[in-house]
Design an enzyme around this catalytic site. Structure first.
Site, mmCIF file in Angstrom:
data_model
loop_
_atom_site.group_PDB
_atom_site.id
_atom_site.type_symbol
_atom_site.label_atom_id
_atom_site.label_comp_id
_atom_site.label_asym_id
_atom_site.label_seq_id
_atom_site.Cartn_x
_atom_site.Cartn_y
_atom_site.Cartn_z
ATOM 1 N N ARG A 2 -0.836 -15.107 0.572
ATOM 2 C CA ARG A 2 -1.100 -15.141 1.915
ATOM 3 C C ARG A 2 -2.545 -15.507 1.808
ATOM 4 O O ARG A 2 -3.589 -15.180 0.954
ATOM 5 C CB ARG A 2 -1.062 -13.722 2.321
ATOM 6 C CG ARG A 2 0.138 -13.359 3.048
ATOM 7 C CD ARG A 2 0.182 -12.118 3.396
ATOM 8 N NE ARG A 2 0.135 -11.031 2.222
ATOM 9 C CZ ARG A 2 0.277 -9.846 2.444
ATOM 10 N NH1 ARG A 2 0.324 -9.218 3.657
ATOM 11 N NH2 ARG A 2 0.471 -8.918 1.437
ATOM 12 N N ASN A 44 -14.949 -4.768 3.319
ATOM 13 C CA ASN A 44 -14.451 -6.110 3.174
ATOM 14 C C ASN A 44 -15.221 -7.319 3.478
ATOM 15 O O ASN A 44 -15.288 -8.084 2.811
ATOM 16 C CB ASN A 44 -13.130 -6.067 3.637
ATOM 17 C CG ASN A 44 -11.895 -5.470 2.900
ATOM 18 O OD1 ASN A 44 -12.137 -5.158 1.672
ATOM 19 N ND2 ASN A 44 -10.632 -5.301 3.430
ATOM 20 N N THR A 87 -4.549 -0.823 7.870
ATOM 21 C CA THR A 87 -6.111 -1.372 8.184
ATOM 22 C C THR A 87 -5.740 -1.667 9.710
ATOM 23 O O THR A 87 -5.364 -2.430 10.200
ATOM 24 C CB THR A 87 -6.542 -2.571 7.482
ATOM 25 O OG1 THR A 87 -6.338 -2.290 6.128
ATOM 26 C CG2 THR A 87 -7.797 -3.174 7.874
ATOM 27 N N LYS A 143 15.252 -3.483 1.240
ATOM 28 C CA LYS A 143 14.225 -3.107 0.248
ATOM 29 C C LYS A 143 14.433 -1.663 -0.248
ATOM 30 O O LYS A 143 13.924 -1.632 -1.485
ATOM 31 C CB LYS A 143 12.964 -2.960 1.099
ATOM 32 C CG LYS A 143 11.679 -3.094 0.659
ATOM 33 C CD LYS A 143 10.808 -2.421 1.466
ATOM 34 C CE LYS A 143 9.754 -3.653 1.995
ATOM 35 N NZ LYS A 143 8.758 -2.979 2.943
ATOM 36 N N GLY A 203 -9.181 -15.342 -0.743
ATOM 37 C CA GLY A 203 -8.071 -15.375 -0.065
ATOM 38 C C GLY A 203 -7.433 -14.142 -0.079
ATOM 39 O O GLY A 203 -8.024 -13.174 0.108
ATOM 40 N N PHE A 254 -8.771 1.165 -0.464
ATOM 41 C CA PHE A 254 -9.488 -0.033 -0.894
ATOM 42 C C PHE A 254 -8.882 -0.686 -2.121
ATOM 43 O O PHE A 254 -9.552 -0.966 -3.105
ATOM 44 C CB PHE A 254 -10.978 0.594 -1.220
ATOM 45 C CG PHE A 254 -11.649 1.101 -0.193
ATOM 46 C CD1 PHE A 254 -12.199 0.198 0.720
ATOM 47 C CD2 PHE A 254 -11.722 2.401 0.092
ATOM 48 C CE1 PHE A 254 -12.949 0.671 2.008
ATOM 49 C CE2 PHE A 254 -12.254 2.707 1.250
ATOM 50 C CZ PHE A 254 -12.781 1.963 2.040
ATOM 51 N N ASP A 305 11.132 3.636 5.003
ATOM 52 C CA ASP A 305 11.124 2.262 5.411
ATOM 53 C C ASP A 305 12.311 1.858 6.352
ATOM 54 O O ASP A 305 13.518 2.435 6.430
ATOM 55 C CB ASP A 305 11.017 1.175 4.121
ATOM 56 C CG ASP A 305 10.474 -0.169 4.514
ATOM 57 O OD1 ASP A 305 9.297 -0.146 4.194
ATOM 58 O OD2 ASP A 305 10.981 -0.892 5.227
ATOM 59 N N CYS A 318 -6.488 -9.634 2.955
ATOM 60 C CA CYS A 318 -7.346 -8.488 3.444
ATOM 61 C C CYS A 318 -8.612 -9.423 3.972
ATOM 62 O O CYS A 318 -9.224 -9.287 5.154
ATOM 63 C CB CYS A 318 -7.890 -7.515 2.459
ATOM 64 S SG CYS A 318 -6.329 -6.169 2.571
ATOM 65 N N VAL A 347 0.550 -1.158 0.046
ATOM 66 C CA VAL A 347 -0.053 -0.157 -0.028
ATOM 67 C C VAL A 347 0.806 1.344 -0.012
ATOM 68 O O VAL A 347 0.599 2.215 -0.722
ATOM 69 C CB VAL A 347 -0.844 -0.121 1.235
ATOM 70 C CG1 VAL A 347 -1.751 1.198 1.331
ATOM 71 C CG2 VAL A 347 -1.897 -1.301 1.264
HETATM 72 C C1 UDX Z 1 -9.450 -6.636 -1.340
HETATM 73 C C2 UDX Z 1 -10.654 -5.610 -1.690
HETATM 74 O O1 UDX Z 1 -11.129 -5.553 -3.086
HETATM 75 C C3 UDX Z 1 -9.998 -4.092 -1.577
HETATM 76 O O2 UDX Z 1 -10.791 -3.201 -1.652
HETATM 77 C C4 UDX Z 1 -9.108 -3.930 -0.301
HETATM 78 O O3 UDX Z 1 -8.402 -2.819 -0.246
HETATM 79 C C5 UDX Z 1 -8.222 -5.331 -0.151
HETATM 80 O O4 UDX Z 1 -8.827 -6.727 -0.184
HETATM 81 P P1 UDX Z 1 -7.888 -7.972 -3.014
HETATM 82 O O5 UDX Z 1 -7.405 -8.898 -1.714
HETATM 83 O O6 UDX Z 1 -6.684 -7.614 -3.641
HETATM 84 O O7 UDX Z 1 -8.749 -6.683 -2.507
HETATM 85 O O8 UDX Z 1 -8.951 -8.964 -3.824
HETATM 86 P P2 UDX Z 1 -10.302 -8.956 -4.443
HETATM 87 O O9 UDX Z 1 -9.774 -8.484 -5.980
HETATM 88 O O10 UDX Z 1 -11.193 -8.286 -3.693
HETATM 89 O O11 UDX Z 1 -10.395 -10.716 -4.204
HETATM 90 C C6 UDX Z 1 -10.246 -11.049 -3.114
HETATM 91 C C7 UDX Z 1 -10.660 -12.516 -3.108
HETATM 92 O O12 UDX Z 1 -12.075 -12.737 -3.482
HETATM 93 C C8 UDX Z 1 -9.988 -13.356 -4.082
HETATM 94 O O13 UDX Z 1 -9.282 -14.641 -3.667
HETATM 95 C C9 UDX Z 1 -10.622 -13.611 -5.477
HETATM 96 O O14 UDX Z 1 -10.306 -14.650 -6.221
HETATM 97 C C10 UDX Z 1 -11.853 -13.642 -4.533
HETATM 98 N N1 UDX Z 1 -13.273 -13.621 -5.304
HETATM 99 C C11 UDX Z 1 -13.490 -12.196 -5.741
HETATM 100 C C12 UDX Z 1 -14.137 -14.593 -5.750
HETATM 101 O O15 UDX Z 1 -13.799 -15.579 -5.025
HETATM 102 N N2 UDX Z 1 -15.322 -14.173 -6.435
HETATM 103 C C13 UDX Z 1 -15.560 -12.838 -6.755
HETATM 104 O O16 UDX Z 1 -16.661 -12.726 -7.340
HETATM 105 C C14 UDX Z 1 -14.594 -11.785 -6.597
#
Ligand code: UDX
Length: 432
Positions: free
Chosen positions: A322, A203, A121, A35, A252, A147, A30, A255, A11
Site C-alpha cells: 500500500r 505519525n 485509527t 480468512k 509509504g 503504534f 471477523d 499509515c 492490528v
Molecule cells: C508506522 C509507524 O511507525 C507506526 O508507529 C504506526 O503504528 C504505523 O505506521 P509502518 O507503516 O509499519 O509504521 O512503517 P515504518 O517502519 O514506520 O516506516 C514507514 C515508512 O517510512 C517506510 O516506507 C519506511 O521505509 C520509511 N522510512 C522510515 C524512511 O524513509 N526513513 C526512515 O528513517 C524511517
C-alpha cells in the site's frame, strides 16, 4: 480477562495473539469465513514475522479462539477491542463505516455492554461524535491507539514505548491498566480526542522527519555534502534523536500517507491551514519518483530503457504494497515505456494484481537484473545488500547504473566495481 477482538486484520490479529499469549482469554471475530479458516490453520493471509507461530501456539493453548461475526445476542466479555479498517475514502477523509457497523453489532449482541477499546485509527474527534450518536457508549468508550510497525509488530507489541488511552470514565483507564498490567511501558491517559490526536501527531511528526531529511539529502546532492554524516550529526542532538533520519525514496505504507493526508483534511475542515502537512505530502510524492527523475535527466528518451526494480513492498519485512514508493515508481516508468523487470522476496503475488501487464516478474534477483542498464533498489531487504555484485556487474548492460533508493549499499564496493552509483544525498565520487 475475557477480551473479544473485532477485525482480524493486521492490528487485530497481532493484538489477539499477543494478549492471548499473556494469558487473557481472547476471542477474535471477523466477517470473512475464508480468512477465519486460514488463520485457524495458522496460514495467515499476510506476511508478518513470527505471527503464524504465535497464533498456532495460542490456538493450541486455547487462549485464542476464532469466531465469525453473526447474530449471537448473548455474548459476554470484559472488554472488546475494535481493530477494523478505516481506509482513506475517495474524498480524502477516513472512512469509519466499518467501525460504525462494529459498534452497532456490539450494542445488539452483548448482554451487558463491555468496555469498547478502539484501536482502529480514527481522526481526532471521532470518539466524541460516536458517543453523541450512541449515548450508551459514554462510560464504555476507550481510545487506545496502536503504534505497531509492520514487520516488527510482535516485537513492538511486546515492548511498547508507551501505552496511550483516553476515556471519559476512570473505570475506562482502570480497564486499560488491567489489560496491560504485564507491560512495563509508561501510561498516558487523557480525554478521548487527545488520545486520538497522539496517534495522528506521532505519525505526522515521523513523516515530517523523513520528508525533512529527504530535502536535506537532496540539497546535499547539489552541494556535494554527504547525508550519512549529516544525519548522524543531527541525530546526536538528543532534542532531535537519531531515528527516522534515513533518506531515500520516501515513505509509504498503510499509515503515514493516510494519516498525514487525513490530518491535513481535518485541519482544513476546521479552517486551519496547516501548510506544513501539505509540504510533507508534496515532498514525499516527489521523493518516491526520484529514480525516475534521475533517469529522465540522464537519458534523452526513456522508451525501451531496460531497468530492474528490486523490492516492491513499502519497506522490508512485509508484503504490504500500500502506497509503496516502488509501485508508484513502476507505474511512472511504465508510462514512459521503460522495460521493467522486478523481483521481491514476498510481494510479487500482491503486486501482480495491480501493476501493468507489461512488467516482468522474476523469482530470482539475478534473473531480474540480467541484461538491464539500471538496477533500482526500492526496498531495504537484506538480500539486496548481499548480492554478488561482481556477478551483477557482469550481467548488466552499459551504463550499469545502480540507484540505491534506500541508501543502504556499500557505496565504495559498488563504485570500485565500476558501477555508476547513485543514492540520495551521498555525494557521487566520479571514477574518472
Ligand atoms: C508506522 C509507524 O511507525 C507506526 O508507529 C504506526 O503504528 C504505523 O505506521 P509502518 O507503516 O509499519 O509504521 O512503517 P515504518 O517502519 O514506520 O516506516 C514507514 C515508512 O517510512 C517506510 O516506507 C519506511 O521505509 C520509511 N522510512 C522510515 C524512511 O524513509 N526513513 C526512515 O528513517 C524511517
Amino acid at each position: 480477562m475475557k477480551i473479544d477482538v473485532i477485525g482480524l486484520g493486521y492490528v487485530g490479529l497481532v493484538a489477539s495473539a499477543c494478549l492471548a499469549e499473556k494469558g487473557h482469554n481472547v476471542t477474535g471475530y471477523d466477517t470473512n469465513t475464508e480468512k477465519l479458516k486460514s488463520i485457524s490453520k495458522s496460514d495467515i493471509p499476510f506476511y508478518e514475522p513470527n505471527l503464524n507461530e504465535l497464533v498456532r501456539l495460542t490456538i493450541q493453548k486455547q487462549t485464542l479462539k476464532l469466531k465469525k461475526i453473526e447474530n449471537y445476542g448473548d455474548l459476554v466479555a470484559d472488554a472488546i477491542i475494535i481493530a477494523v479498517g478505516t481506509p482513506l475514502s475517495k474524498m480524502g477523509t477516513l472512512d469509519i463505516s466499518q467501525l460504525q457497523v462494529a459498534i452497532k453489532w456490539i450494542i445488539s449482541n452483548y448482554q451487558n455492554l463491555p468496555f469498547i477499546i478502539i484501536k482502529s485509527t480514527v481522526p481526532p474527534g471521532t470518539g466524541e461524535k460516536l458517543i453523541s450518536q450512541y449515548q450508551e457508549l459514554t462510560d464504555k468508550y476507550i481510545s487506545n491507539p496502536e503504534f505497531l510497525r509492520e514487520g516488527q509488530a510482535i516485537e513492538d507489541w511486546k515492548n511498547p514505548d508507551r501505552i496511550i488511552s483516553g476515556s471519559k470514565s476512570q473505570k475506562g483507564y482502570e480497564c486499560i491498566k488491567e489489560i496491560y498490567k504485564n507491560y512495563t511501558a509508561p501510561f498516558v491517559h487523557s480525554d478521548i480526542t487527545s488520545s486520538e490526536m497522539i496517534k495522528f501527531a506521532s505519525n505526522a511528526f515521523l513523516a515530517n522527519k523523513i520528508s525533512f531529511i529527504n530535502e536535506i539529502a537532496n540539497l546535499c546532492d547539489k552541494l556535494g555534502a554527504y547525508i550519512d554524516d549529516v544525519s548522524k550529526g543531527i541525530g546526536l542532538d538528543p532534542r532531535i534523536g537519531p531515528n527516522y533520519l534515513i533518506p531515500g525514496v520516501g515513505y509509504g505504507g498503510s499509515c503515514f500517507p493516510k494519516d498525514v493526508q487525513s490530518l491535513n483534511d481535518l485541519s482544513m475542515t476546521h479552517l486551519q491551514s496547516f501548510d506544513l502537512l501539505q509540504s510533507i505530502i508534496t515532498t514525499n510524492q516527489k521523493q518516491q519518483l526520484m529514480p525516475y527523475f534521475y533517469l529522465s535527466e540522464k537519458f534523452e528518451n526513456l522508451k525501451g530503457l531496460k531497468v530492474c526494480v528490486l523490492g516492491l513492498s513499502f519497506k522490508a519485512g512485509t508484503d504490504d504494497i500500500r502506497e509503496s514508493s516502488s509501485i508508484n515508481l513502476i507505474n511512472q516508468l511504465s508510462n514512459s515505456e521503460v522495460v521493467i523487470n522486478t523481483y521481491d522476496p514476498v510481494s510479487i503475488k500482491n503486486s501482480k494484481k495491480i501493476l501493468p501487464d507489461s512488467v516482468n516478474f522474476f523469482d530470482d534477483p539475478y534473473d531480474a537484473i540480467n541484461g538491464v542498464q539500471a538496477t533500482i533498489i526500492m526496498t531495504e531487504w537484506n538480500e539486496f545488500q548481499n548480492l554478488a555484485w561482481k556477478k551483477v556487474y557482469k550481467s548488466m548492460e552499459n551504463p550499469k547504473i545502480i540507484f540505491d533508493g534506500k541508501n543502504f549499499l556499500n557505496q565504495k564496493l559498488i563504485q570500485d566495481l565500476g558501477f555508476e552509483y547513485f543514492a540520495v544525498g551521498r555525494k557521487i565520487k566520479s571514477k574518472k
